[in-house]
Scaffold this active site. Structure first.
Site, PDB file in Angstrom:
ATOM      1  N   LEU A 127      49.039  37.061  31.912  1.00  0.00           N
ATOM      2  CA  LEU A 127      49.018  38.494  32.209  1.00  0.00           C
ATOM      3  C   LEU A 127      47.976  39.254  31.401  1.00  0.00           C
ATOM      4  O   LEU A 127      47.684  38.913  30.250  1.00  0.00           O
ATOM      5  CB  LEU A 127      50.407  39.077  31.953  1.00  0.00           C
ATOM      6  CG  LEU A 127      51.532  38.402  32.749  1.00  0.00           C
ATOM      7  CD1 LEU A 127      52.863  39.076  32.442  1.00  0.00           C
ATOM      8  CD2 LEU A 127      51.266  38.415  34.247  1.00  0.00           C
ATOM      9  N   GLU A 177      46.020  43.546  31.324  1.00  0.00           N
ATOM     10  CA  GLU A 177      46.320  44.964  31.531  1.00  0.00           C
ATOM     11  C   GLU A 177      46.495  45.326  33.027  1.00  0.00           C
ATOM     12  O   GLU A 177      47.238  46.253  33.342  1.00  0.00           O
ATOM     13  CB  GLU A 177      45.189  45.781  30.873  1.00  0.00           C
ATOM     14  CG  GLU A 177      45.512  47.222  30.575  1.00  0.00           C
ATOM     15  CD  GLU A 177      46.807  47.461  29.824  1.00  0.00           C
ATOM     16  OE1 GLU A 177      47.173  46.662  28.926  1.00  0.00           O
ATOM     17  OE2 GLU A 177      47.487  48.459  30.153  1.00  0.00           O
ATOM     18  N   HIS A 237      47.989  43.468  35.381  1.00  0.00           N
ATOM     19  CA  HIS A 237      49.389  43.177  35.703  1.00  0.00           C
ATOM     20  C   HIS A 237      50.325  44.206  35.041  1.00  0.00           C
ATOM     21  O   HIS A 237      51.290  44.666  35.652  1.00  0.00           O
ATOM     22  CB  HIS A 237      49.784  41.788  35.180  1.00  0.00           C
ATOM     23  CG  HIS A 237      48.981  40.644  35.728  1.00  0.00           C
ATOM     24  ND1 HIS A 237      48.066  39.957  34.977  1.00  0.00           N
ATOM     25  CD2 HIS A 237      48.973  40.061  36.952  1.00  0.00           C
ATOM     26  CE1 HIS A 237      47.535  38.975  35.711  1.00  0.00           C
ATOM     27  NE2 HIS A 237      48.057  39.029  36.912  1.00  0.00           N
ATOM     28  N   GLN A 291      49.031  28.132  47.817  1.00  0.00           N
ATOM     29  CA  GLN A 291      47.947  29.076  48.105  1.00  0.00           C
ATOM     30  C   GLN A 291      46.612  28.613  47.525  1.00  0.00           C
ATOM     31  O   GLN A 291      45.604  29.300  47.655  1.00  0.00           O
ATOM     32  CB  GLN A 291      48.301  30.490  47.631  1.00  0.00           C
ATOM     33  CG  GLN A 291      48.284  30.699  46.129  1.00  0.00           C
ATOM     34  CD  GLN A 291      48.762  32.090  45.754  1.00  0.00           C
ATOM     35  OE1 GLN A 291      49.942  32.411  45.897  1.00  0.00           O
ATOM     36  NE2 GLN A 291      47.850  32.935  45.283  1.00  0.00           N
ATOM     37  N   VAL A 348      42.331  47.744  37.710  1.00  0.00           N
ATOM     38  CA  VAL A 348      42.115  47.997  36.278  1.00  0.00           C
ATOM     39  C   VAL A 348      40.895  47.188  35.843  1.00  0.00           C
ATOM     40  O   VAL A 348      40.797  45.992  36.148  1.00  0.00           O
ATOM     41  CB  VAL A 348      43.358  47.600  35.453  1.00  0.00           C
ATOM     42  CG1 VAL A 348      43.122  47.842  33.971  1.00  0.00           C
ATOM     43  CG2 VAL A 348      44.578  48.371  35.941  1.00  0.00           C
TER      44      VAL A 348
HETATM   45  P1  AMP Z   1      47.763  37.316  40.115  1.00  0.00           P
HETATM   46  O1  AMP Z   1      48.545  36.970  38.892  1.00  0.00           O
HETATM   47  O2  AMP Z   1      46.289  37.166  39.959  1.00  0.00           O
HETATM   48  O3  AMP Z   1      48.318  36.681  41.358  1.00  0.00           O
HETATM   49  O4  AMP Z   1      47.967  38.877  40.340  1.00  0.00           O
HETATM   50  C1  AMP Z   1      49.250  39.428  40.421  1.00  0.00           C
HETATM   51  C2  AMP Z   1      49.136  40.866  40.865  1.00  0.00           C
HETATM   52  O5  AMP Z   1      48.349  41.582  39.917  1.00  0.00           O
HETATM   53  C3  AMP Z   1      48.431  41.022  42.224  1.00  0.00           C
HETATM   54  O6  AMP Z   1      49.098  42.039  42.957  1.00  0.00           O
HETATM   55  C4  AMP Z   1      47.043  41.435  41.827  1.00  0.00           C
HETATM   56  O7  AMP Z   1      46.375  42.185  42.818  1.00  0.00           O
HETATM   57  C5  AMP Z   1      47.327  42.283  40.596  1.00  0.00           C
HETATM   58  N1  AMP Z   1      46.125  42.396  39.763  1.00  0.00           N
HETATM   59  C6  AMP Z   1      45.388  41.383  39.233  1.00  0.00           C
HETATM   60  N2  AMP Z   1      44.319  41.873  38.570  1.00  0.00           N
HETATM   61  C7  AMP Z   1      44.366  43.219  38.695  1.00  0.00           C
HETATM   62  C8  AMP Z   1      43.540  44.292  38.247  1.00  0.00           C
HETATM   63  N3  AMP Z   1      42.436  44.087  37.536  1.00  0.00           N
HETATM   64  N4  AMP Z   1      43.904  45.548  38.560  1.00  0.00           N
HETATM   65  C9  AMP Z   1      45.024  45.786  39.306  1.00  0.00           C
HETATM   66  N5  AMP Z   1      45.849  44.824  39.742  1.00  0.00           N
HETATM   67  C10 AMP Z   1      45.530  43.558  39.455  1.00  0.00           C
END
Ligand code: AMP
Length: 281
Positions: free
Chosen positions: A33, A35, A37, A61, A177
């Site tokens: 995780l 910022e 997340h 996936q 972010v």
């Molecule tokens: P992941 O762990 O990469 O599958 O991401 C989990 C969730 O966090 C997803 O909904 C992503 O779109 C969101 N997320 C990942 N990086 C960012 C970011 N930089 N800004 C906003 N949301 C993010």
């Protein structure tokens, strides 16, 4: 904060909240995780009574040759970060817990909007996302689910199947972010060497330049070609540079809002980013 690793345990932990009609918010993640997340969790805390964060690196996936095995798994560190932002329950199931030992015969495939962008270069990816997110929705049964606009196409896919399948929850999109230098935060940024990390913010810089050029009236095709050429010059291998309407339909005229999309590799690390361009004067 509780951590549950089984569906049964999670259901039991959520029962008091469900029985007292508390608003349940859900943030699905693959962990490691940052910022980005945590911003989703904060958004969930604002409008929900109980926030569940799932941490699950979903094998189905990932395509062959992608980074499923090497994807960073950092549950202890993630738990500390989540406790600090007031997460109530972490759901961290095993692959066995999510998929069992029987073969899965059901797929969820969203048409049309998965045909290009990341759908084209990662065949089967969005089916894998749709299956795991649907399973997680059925397990958690949240009132609200939070997703980042960083994965813009993913968010559109999720909104689509939630609507098509009458899944009873509201999907909330949360803005990207970024690091101070503009790079969109991503768990995959950790794969970058120091030198690549210096180059990586070029994507956002070019997207911002493109926004300005479009607002000044430059031709879309020229602006997209310029992003692509400059990325290549900076050392990226470009997967796509595209523009779409916010609903991912193709752009017929661009005096309306559109979204610019980039996917490009630096070494073996694939980075994606997007920028909404506003044409209101
Ligand atoms: P992941 O762990 O990469 O599958 O991401 C989990 C969730 O966090 C997803 O909904 C992503 O779109 C969101 N997320 C990942 N990086 C960012 C970011 N930089 N800004 C906003 N949301 C993010």
């Amino acid at each position: 904060m509780k951590t549950e690793t089984t569906i049964q345990g999670l259901t039991a932990s959520l029962a008091p909240a469900r029985n007292t009609k508390k608003m349940i918010g859900f943030v699905p993640t693959m962990g490691n995780l940052h910022e980005g997340h945590l911003t989703l969790v904060r958004a969930a805390k604002k409008i929900c009574d109980i926030v569940v964060v799932s941490i699950f690196v979903n094998p189905i996936q990932f395509g062959a040759g992608e980074d499923f095995d090497s994807y960073p798994r950092t549950l202890e560190q993630d738990s500390r970060l989540l406790a600090d932002v007031g997460c109530d329950i972490i759901f961290a199931p095993s692959v066995e817990q999510m998929y069992g030992s029987q073969p899965r015969l059901t797929n969820i495939s969203v048409g049309q909007i998965t045909d290009d962008l990341c759908g084209k270069s990662r065949p089967g990816h969005f089916d894998g996302v749709a299956v795991v997110v649907t399973k997680l929705f059925n397990i958690v049964q949240p009132d609200y689910a939070f997703f980042g606009q960083k994965d813009y196409q993913q968010l559109a896919v999720i909104r689509q199947f939630v609507q098509d399948l009458n899944i009873p929850l509201e999907v909330i999109g949360v803005p990207i972010v970024r690091a101070e230098d503009g790079l969109a935060l991503s768990s995959r940024n950790g794969y970058l060497s120091a030198e690549q990390r210096e180059i990586a913010p070029t994507i956002y810089r070019l997207l911002k330049q493109a926004e300005q050029s479009l607002q000044e009236g430059k031709a879309l095709s020229e602006v997209l070609a310029n992003i692509s050429a400059q990325l290549t010059q900076a050392g990226f291998v470009v997967d796509y540079v595209e523009a779409r309407q916010p609903n991912l339909q193709s752009v017929e005229q661009f005096d309306r809002n559109l979204v610019l999309f980039v996917a490009a590799k630096l070494g073996s690390t694939r980075l994606i980013d997007n920028l909404e361009v506003d044409f209101k004067t």
